[in-house]
Write a protein that holds these residues in place. Structure first.
Motif, mmCIF file in Angstrom:
data_model
loop_
_atom_site.group_PDB
_atom_site.id
_atom_site.type_symbol
_atom_site.label_atom_id
_atom_site.label_comp_id
_atom_site.label_asym_id
_atom_site.label_seq_id
_atom_site.Cartn_x
_atom_site.Cartn_y
_atom_site.Cartn_z
ATOM 1 N N ASP A 37 29.568 32.699 31.295
ATOM 2 C CA ASP A 37 30.821 33.870 29.850
ATOM 3 C C ASP A 37 32.137 32.489 29.534
ATOM 4 N N LEU A 55 30.000 30.332 26.891
ATOM 5 C CA LEU A 55 30.025 31.282 25.169
ATOM 6 C C LEU A 55 31.258 30.983 25.017
ATOM 7 N N ALA A 56 32.529 31.326 25.752
ATOM 8 C CA ALA A 56 34.098 31.207 24.573
ATOM 9 C C ALA A 56 34.197 30.479 24.037
ATOM 10 N N ARG A 67 25.139 28.068 21.509
ATOM 11 C CA ARG A 67 24.135 29.108 22.293
ATOM 12 C C ARG A 67 23.438 28.077 22.775
ATOM 13 N N GLN A 108 23.855 39.427 23.581
ATOM 14 C CA GLN A 108 24.233 41.331 22.732
ATOM 15 C C GLN A 108 24.299 41.889 22.916
ATOM 16 N N MET A 132 25.441 42.866 25.966
ATOM 17 C CA MET A 132 27.272 42.582 26.710
ATOM 18 C C MET A 132 28.522 43.489 25.961
ATOM 19 N N LYS A 147 34.454 51.166 22.426
ATOM 20 C CA LYS A 147 33.029 50.307 22.733
ATOM 21 C C LYS A 147 32.398 51.004 23.848
ATOM 22 N N VAL A 159 37.712 38.280 23.005
ATOM 23 C CA VAL A 159 37.620 36.598 23.246
ATOM 24 C C VAL A 159 35.800 36.041 22.672
ATOM 25 N N THR A 160 35.377 37.407 22.293
ATOM 26 C CA THR A 160 34.062 37.070 21.613
ATOM 27 C C THR A 160 32.897 37.249 22.608
ATOM 28 N N LEU A 161 32.798 37.720 23.721
ATOM 29 C CA LEU A 161 32.028 38.330 24.374
ATOM 30 C C LEU A 161 31.283 38.712 24.732
ATOM 31 N N SER A 162 31.702 39.609 23.838
ATOM 32 C CA SER A 162 30.770 41.327 23.773
ATOM 33 C C SER A 162 31.759 41.921 22.246
ATOM 34 N N ARG A 183 36.821 31.049 18.440
ATOM 35 C CA ARG A 183 36.658 31.024 19.350
ATOM 36 C C ARG A 183 37.486 29.478 20.199
#
Ligand SMILES: Nc1ncnc2c1ncn2[C@@H]1O[C@H](COP(=O)(O)OP(=O)(O)OP(=O)(O)O)[C@@H](O)[C@H]1O
Ligand SMILES: [Mg+2]
Lengths: 253, 339
Positions: free
Chosen positions: A90, A93-94, A99, A251, A253, B11, B51-54, B76
């Motif tokens: 994670d 990924l931030a 990716r 996707q 998450m 969400k 933060v675009t993780l979800s 990001r």
């Protein structure tokens, strides 16, 4: 360009992890040597059946390289699982990291470690009396076959890690796949001596493709170009599969 | 333009958990904004979407004017993220952790080396820089986490419970550093925390989240001002029926928002000094001896209690489940933009 740099930086991280776990390093070298000594003792008399060439070590060495490639990278997904559980994935990924680099770096790392491992195995085999018939080409054939098989297995292992998300499940699936793949190939037994149905299964088994390439190269026979292409296809397939699984994971998450 | 703008965020996780049910708030440039709420309120979910993780099921999030769904890569670059649990790489040294983090943001060479040195110094990790982080204490790992969130000099820093698990001294140091980043560095900071006292002292504004919704929002003083009067607390001697005491408090004129936690009943009083003597007398008369009495000005704890129905420590321990307490009408609804 960004992709290549990202893969490079993450690859360096993988190597750092490998080098900082000396136990793993020792095991991955000592284990194949043990196999080789054990098998050559256990099956030493098998050469009397013919179809094994000059000596059993000569026959066995490329096979052991391939077997180690399979086992060595089969558990590659464990590292990914750890990184997911610890939030390292994670954190990556931030950042704007590409990716797919997160997966490709792992597959590449598996190819490379397997290559190094194969070199050591061949060295030991030569001490035990095995002789590569085509010198550098022999080495190249074994290393390339092992690296491609290892890369594909690492892809499968990473994909399993993402799909199962549990170490136990992942191990169960992989053990269940790897052992038959080895015994349904010409790794320890010459093809001519197998029952016909196993010979047929062999045709579709990537482990057998790799063993055939490695052994052919080691004996100085031809390289089996179409097998090499098939093996590369297998590596690509599982590399892509892992990348797709990873995208799906992000996707959900 | 707001640094972070969250509109009607919803969400629903795969599996059907409705984590966010329409969340709206905005963080202004250069401020420290706190997100408070009990376990499971949706703080981490909100942060992870920012933060675009979800990804959001519905609604819109803009970071520094950039839509997170439309251009996540740009978001990001502008944002630094420190997640709820430590994410250091165990087999790498502190310096290596920072270095790789910088490389992934596209930095390299001497500029990156200098930045890494600077951060190691800032977070007091210089002497441990060459040690594998496996050997770090919890506090050191946490400081390294924050340092990693800053390596690319983001305009906005998002931290999910940066001080949880730290000792009081380390917490104070961490907050001082965050304050300095906001005041001197002009950085915008969004932080979730479970420490109300710290939030009270250090956040410019804050929002309380509960059950996926904002239940209160404003400056700490504004929030406290919504509770008039004093907070009265009486503790009933062990072995006596505290619930009966709570009933008595509820029927006492001048008291409102009565909540019982174990043997302790607390309530809001218009004039505490006035009501306490009568209250004690009434309780004693009802055969409910009082072992302890306290009166205080409303703190953020009381605000939290009145909007979430949970006292802070209890909520912390017991998770999301719990009785709903009475909520003052003025604070019940999320008022987007209520300043
Ligand atoms: N990946 C997930 N899949 C399904 N449900 C999830 C997932 N992550 C969180 N949830 C659920 O969403 C709700 C909100 O969780 P979230 O982690 O955002 O709360 P929080 O406010 O950060 O809590 P805490 O203070 O404990 O960190 C909870 O009910 C949680 O169980
Ligand atoms: Mg959380």
């Amino acid at each position: 360009m960004k992709f290549i740099l990202d893969v490079f930086h993450l690859l360096m991280r993988q190597w750092r992890i490998t080098l900082r776990m000396p136990i793993f390093l020792v095991v991955s070298i000592v284990q194949p040597i043990t196999w080789m000594l054990l098998f050559s003792q256990l099956f030493g008399k098998i050469t009397m059946l013919g179809a094994f060439g000059s000596s059993y070590v000569q026959f066995l060495a490329p096979g052991i390289a391939i077997m180690s490639a399979l086992f060595g990278s089969g558990y590659a997904g464990m590292g990914l699982l750890n990184d997911i559980d610890r939030g390292v994935v994670d954190r990556f990924l931030a950042t704007p990291v590409t990716r797919s680099a997160l997966i490709i770096a792992r597959v590449t790392h598996a190819c490379m470690t397997v290559g190094v491992q194969s070199c050591v195995i061949l060295g030991v085999a030569m001490i035990l009396g095995a002789r590569p018939k085509a010198h550098i080409i022999s080495f190249a054939a074994v290393i390339i076959a092992a690296a491609l098989l290892g890369g594909g297995m690492a892809g499968l292992s990473n994909a399993m890690a993402i799909l199962t998300r549990r170490q136990e499940t992942m191990f169960a699936v992989l053990n269940f796949t790897m052992l038959p793949m080895i015994y349904l190939s010409s790794m320890i037994m010459a093809k001519q001596l197998m029952p016909p149905w196993i010979q047929t299964v062999c045709k579709y088994n990537p482990v057998d493709w790799a063993v055939t390439i490695a052994r052919g190269g080691f004996e100085g026979n031809d390289w089996f170009v179409w097998r090499l292409a098939a093996l590369a296809g297998y590596t690509t397939f599982f590399g892509v599969m892992a990348t797709v699984a990873f995208r799906r994971y992000r996707q959900t998450m | 333009m707001d640094a972070i703008n969250v509109r009607d965020l919803k969400k629903t996780y795969a599996g059907g958990v409705e984590a966010l049910k329409g969340l709206t708030f905005s963080v202004r440039q250069g401020e420290i904004f706190g997100l408070l709420g009990p376990n499971g309120a949706g703080k981490s979910t909100t942060v992870r979407i920012i933060v675009t993780l979800s990804s959001a099921t519905e609604g819109r999030v803009e970071v520094d004017g950039v839509d997170v769904a439309a251009d996540p890569v740009e978001v990001r670059r502008r944002i630094g993220y420190v997640s709820q649990n430590t994410t250091v790489d165990f087999l790498a040294t502190g310096r290596e952790n920072l270095h790789l983090q910088g490389q992934l943001y596209g930095h390299s060479g001497a500029a990156l080396d200098n930045r890494v040195d600077e951060l190691l110094k800032l977070f007091d990790l210089e002497s441990a820089a060459k040690r594998v982080t496996q050997t770090y204490s919890g506090g050191m790992k946490r400081r390294l986490d924050v340092a990693m969130g800053l390596v690319h000099r983001p305009k906005i820093l998002v931290l999910d419970e940066p001080t949880t698990g730290l000792d009081p001294e380390s917490r104070a140091v961490m907050w001082r550093e965050l304050e300095r980043l906001a005041k001197d560095g002009g950085m915008t900071i969004l932080v979730t925390t479970h420490y109300l006292e710290e939030a009270d002292r250090l956040c410019d504004r804050l929002a309380i989240v509960d059950g996926g919704k904002i239940v209160a929002q404003g400056t700490p003083n504004e929030l406290k001002a919504t509770l008039r009067g004093d907070i009265v607390q009486v503790e009933i001697a062990v072995g006596h029926d505290a619930e009966a005491a709570a009933q008595l408090l509820r029927s006492t004129p001048g008291l409102s928002n009565v909540i019982r936690e174990g043997q302790t009943c607390s309530a809001q009083a218009e004039e505490g000094a006035h009501v306490i003597p009568k209250l004690i007398a009434a309780l004693e008369a009802a055969g409910l001896p009082v072992s302890h009495v306290a009166m205080s000005r409303p703190s953020l704890d009381e605000v939290y209690l009145s909007v979430t129905g949970k006292s802070f420590t209890k909520a912390d321990a017991a998770g999301a489940a719990g009785p709903r307490g009475p909520v003052p009408a003025a604070m019940r609804t999320a008022k987007p933009g209520a300043k």
